[in-house]
Design an enzyme around this catalytic site. Structure first.
Site, mmCIF file in Angstrom:
data_model
loop_
_atom_site.group_PDB
_atom_site.id
_atom_site.type_symbol
_atom_site.label_atom_id
_atom_site.label_comp_id
_atom_site.label_asym_id
_atom_site.label_seq_id
_atom_site.Cartn_x
_atom_site.Cartn_y
_atom_site.Cartn_z
ATOM 1 N N GLU A 250 0.866 -1.178 0.000
ATOM 2 C CA GLU A 250 0.000 0.000 0.000
ATOM 3 C C GLU A 250 0.895 1.218 0.000
ATOM 4 O OE1 GLU A 250 -3.871 0.538 2.182
ATOM 5 O OE2 GLU A 250 -2.754 2.225 3.008
ATOM 6 N N CYS A 284 -1.981 8.460 4.357
ATOM 7 C CA CYS A 284 -2.034 8.310 2.904
ATOM 8 C C CYS A 284 -3.422 8.566 2.348
ATOM 9 C CB CYS A 284 -1.527 6.930 2.493
ATOM 10 S SG CYS A 284 -2.301 5.574 3.386
#
Length: 483
Positions: A250, A284
């Site tokens: 990720e 994020c």
């Protein structure tokens, strides 16, 4: 407070083989919190060997009931220490205490979710022709190397570790050095959980990259799970290629928030301000771009500026603080430099952030910045700047909104703000993102998979599909014949 953390290798807590240690500091004021082992390649080789030995025994990889019980006991132990661990997380990471408490609650929920799945990872069987049977089993992939970031170090550790353990893998965990102490404290509770075989969990901290490099390159490690920057993810993919190991990555994000003309700007603006400044903008999925219908643009510009300006910046343990410090001085200086370049290039500077005058001088604080800009090719519209920077954009219709939002190398998350249910789904379907929230942002939980399109990564974490990255599918064929 002075914590002396250790490595865990093969069931034994120990210092780094070199004897080296490093210091962990509080980003709110620079004070020393404790020390942790500064590990190297020799430590990594020993931990991988311990994990391999533990995997080859059947007592973990082939015992889903034990795996469930260990995970449940770990969750119970963490729950009993929630407040102490949340305070340590705030001291070491800087985030406000309410966010640390929320992270602890989410992490405990995630462990219990995967404990439930540990006993139900089914394969299937079929008769492909008379008397010919094909059985497909989902087996643990092997040794998993978990490389964990500092921004949400507990929940991001557990969203990789819990499915790895539930699937039957053995593990080597390498936390970020900025949050090595809280990672150690959380994993002490797992090691103490009754029934965990030695070698199933191994923990190594480091300030360099020798441990991570060994995990990525070793043929004895079958899986790497990494959360972090796109650049590091690319290097991991390249280094892992010779061993063809499974990767769960990720990576970065640049979340767009699309606000349509029927949205309640007075309610949406504070929600977006909070979404942009979660963990001081160091998440994020944080809101990075706000795209607003032209008819509500001026109203949103004013409301968003007010909402950002009202947020209180200070130490994460202080009463009423909503934005804590950035993780360390290096991160603060880098973000500050990128924001300075943004201020020089943006069409309009709406809120000029900078360093707060009333915060502790040794702290790593930045006030939020808001700019407006038209060109979606600008570096600050495309680049993930990991701090409290928000870009305001204008659109005329749905097609333009989607086109602007999809002009990105990332595709991790986005949100759509509208009272028109059909529009919300229509736009969400058109956005090239792994997660799209309707009239909300940053809602992450154990049951729903997350991950990104394009350069935001490969694989999924959370949810049932997170197990895919930690299992292999074995086909067993038999022609048994017919009577």
């Amino acid at each position: 407070m002075s914590i002396e953390a250790l490595n865990l290798i093969g069931g034994t807590w120990q210092p780094a083989r070199s004897g080296k240690t490093a210091t962990s500091t509080d980003p709110s004021d620079g004070s020393v919190l404790g020390r942790f082992p500064d590990s190297g390649d020799a430590d990594a080789r020993a931990a991988i060997a311990a994990a391999r030995e533990a995997f080859e025994r059947p007592d973990w990889a082939q015992n889903p009931r034990l795996r469930q019980q260990v995970l449940l006991r770990w969750a119970d132990r963490l729950e009993a220490r929630t407040e102490a661990l949340a305070e340590l997380l705030t001291r070491e990471n800087g985030k406000v205490l309410a966010q640390s408490r929320g992270e602890m609650a989410g992490a405990i929920s995630e462990i219990r979710y995967y404990a439930g799945l540990a006993r139900h990872i089914p394969g299937h069987a079929m008769e492909v022709e008379p008397g010919v049977f094909s059985t497909l089993l989902k087996e643990p992939a092997g040794v998993a190397g978990l490389i964990i970031p500092w921004n949400a170090p507990i929940v991001l550790l557990i969203r990789s570790l819990a499915p790895a353990l539930a699937a039957g893998c053995t593990t080597v965990v390498k936390p970020a050095p900025q949050t090595a102490l809280v990672s150690w404290d959380v994993l002490r509770e797992l090691d103490a959980a009754t029934g965990l075989p030695k070698g199933v969990l191994n923990l190594l901290s480091e300030t360099g990259h020798a441990v991570a490099q060994r995990l990525v390159e070793s043929p004895e490690v079958e899986v790497i799970s990494f959360t972090g920057s796109n650049g590091t993810g690319q290097r991991i993919m390249a280094a892992a290629a010779p061993t063809m190991k499974k990767l769960s990555l990720e990576l970065g994000g640049k979340s767009s928030c699309l606000v349509f003309e029927d949205a309640d700007v007075a309610k949406v603006a504070p929600a977006l301000a909070a979404a942009a400044t979660i963990i001081s903008g160091q998440q994020c999925t944080a809101a990075r771009r706000v795209l607003v219908h032209a008819s509500r643009y001026d109203e949103m510009k004013q409301a968003l500026a007010q909402a950002l300006g009202a947020l209180r910046v200070g130490p994460g343990l202080a009463q009423g603080v909503q934005i804590g410090p950035l993780i360390d001085a290096a991160a603060r200086d880098h973000v500050e430099a990128r924001i300075a370049a943004t201020l020089d290039a943006a069409d309009e500077v709406i809120v000029r952030g900078g360093r707060p005058q009333d915060a502790p001088k040794q702290g790593c604080y930045l006030l939020p910045t808001l700019v407006a800009h038209r060109d979606t090719s600008a570096f600050f519209v495309q680049e993930e700047i990991f701090g409290p920077l928000l870009v305001l954009e204008k659109f005329e219709d749905e097609r333009e909104a989607v086109t602007r939002a999809n002009h990105s190398e990332f595709g991790l998350s986005a949100s759509v703000w509208t009272n028109d249910g059909a529009r919300g789904w229509r736009v969400a379907r058109a956005l090239r993102n792994g997660t799209v929230w309707l009239n909300d942002h940053n809602k992450l939980f154990a049951e729903a998979e997350t991950g990104g399109y394009r350069r935001s990564g490969i694989g999924r974490l959370h949810g049932f599909d997170a197990l895919i990255d930690f299992v292999e599918i074995k086909h067993i064929y038999q022609n048994a014949g017919v009577v």
